[in-house]
Design a protein around this motif. Structure first.
Motif, PDB file in Angstrom:
ATOM      1  N   ALA A   1      79.459  40.979  62.739  1.00 42.77           N
ATOM      2  CA  ALA A   1      78.382  40.818  63.714  1.00 42.77           C
ATOM      3  C   ALA A   1      77.858  39.384  63.709  1.00 42.77           C
ATOM      4  CB  ALA A   1      77.257  41.803  63.426  1.00 42.77           C
TER       5      ALA A   1
ATOM      6  N   VAL B   1      73.666  46.526  61.293  1.00 37.30           N
ATOM      7  CA  VAL B   1      73.888  45.590  62.400  1.00 37.30           C
ATOM      8  C   VAL B   1      73.110  46.031  63.638  1.00 37.30           C
ATOM      9  CG1 VAL B   1      76.165  44.894  61.567  1.00 37.30           C
ATOM     10  CG2 VAL B   1      75.976  46.816  63.151  1.00 37.30           C
TER      11      VAL B   1
ATOM     12  N   VAL C   1      74.521  45.509  66.760  1.00 42.42           N
ATOM     13  CA  VAL C   1      75.495  45.660  67.838  1.00 42.42           C
ATOM     14  C   VAL C   1      76.005  47.100  67.873  1.00 42.42           C
ATOM     15  CG1 VAL C   1      76.189  43.241  67.686  1.00 42.42           C
ATOM     16  CG2 VAL C   1      77.450  44.984  66.386  1.00 42.42           C
TER      17      VAL C   1
END
Length: 256
Positions: free
Chosen positions: A47, A88, A90
């Motif tokens: 990421a 993360v 994302v």
């Protein structure tokens, strides 16, 4: 529903929409490239490097937990997915093999609870490694789609090239893939598909195709030129990382 659960649900829905849209209208030769993190630390590395989404590999996660691919207990797999998704910001899509025998609604619930916004589902039986009947798998995918709504991006793996025998013809693979798309799959993953077959298969299926990038094989962009809209790596990245660790370990050993 708790406040925290509500926030997670909204994030997952937004992540699913972002991941789904990322499969479409891509420039020629620029597929969606999804690295395969096997733990929270590797997820952060990918990421931070700038990848916009990640795809957990069952083989890589299994190896990191000390299991052979296909033998990870479901609770441990979902716990690993949860740690990765939590690490993360994302979208994270998860390889959950054939779904561990869970009913569709329970499978969807566990994926969403783990923070995943997508999943891979295989169409071969984990017990005897034989291909399932196409309609049986299509019904399974339809049930998952009905339970998930738009909250999960479903990547339907087609195992014909691994286990299919006579079902390895392009026509047979395309027919299976088309059935899965009609059942609600967002993307189709003909794992092991020969690169030269990708253009014909992409044209026949008319939906985003996922191609496997192998070490020493075609690069993601080359696979994209051939028709892949999405590229993943299976357990390859984790295996390469272990090779690096092995070399580091050997470097610290005294000369023999």
């Amino acid at each position: 529903m708790t406040e925290d659960t509500g926030r997670t649900s909204r994030r997952d829905t937004a992540h699913a929409a972002l991941l789904r849209s990322s499969h479409h209208d891509r420039p020629h030769g620029e597929p969606l490239v999804l690295p395969g993190p096997w733990d929270a630390a590797s997820a952060r590395v990918f990421a931070d490097a700038g990848f916009t989404a990640l795809a957990t590999p069952s083989a890589g996660v299994a190896a990191s937990l000390g299991y052979e691919d296909g033998s990870t207990p479901p609770d441990e797999m979902f716990a690993a997915i949860r740690r990765i998704a939590r690490a993360v910001d994302v979208p994270v899509t998860a390889d959950v093999e054939a779904g561990y025998g869970l009913p569709a609604a329970e499978l969807v619930e566990r994926l969403l609870e783990a923070g995943a916004c997508g999943c891979n589902l295989e169409d071969s039986d984990p017990r005897d490694r034989r291909l399932k009947e196409p309609q049986e798998q299509a019904d399974r995918l339809a049930a998952v789609r009905a339970a998930a709504g738009d909250a999960l991006v479903v990547n339907a793996r087609v195992d014909s090239y691994l286990r299919g025998g006579a079902d390895r013809t392009t026509a047979a693979v395309a027919a299976r893939a088309e059935l899965y798309v009609a059942a609600g799959a967002d993307c189709v993953y003909p794992i092991g598909c020969p690169p030269e077959v990708l253009p014909d298969l992409a044209e026949r299926v008319g939906a985003p195709l996922n191609a496997l990038c192998r070490p020493g094989g075609l690069a993601p962009r080359e696979l994209g030129v051939l028709g892949a809209a999405r590229v993943t790596f299976g357990g390859g990245m984790q295996a390469q990382a272990l090779d690096a660790v092995r070399l580091m370990a050997e470097g610290f050993l005294p000369p023999r």
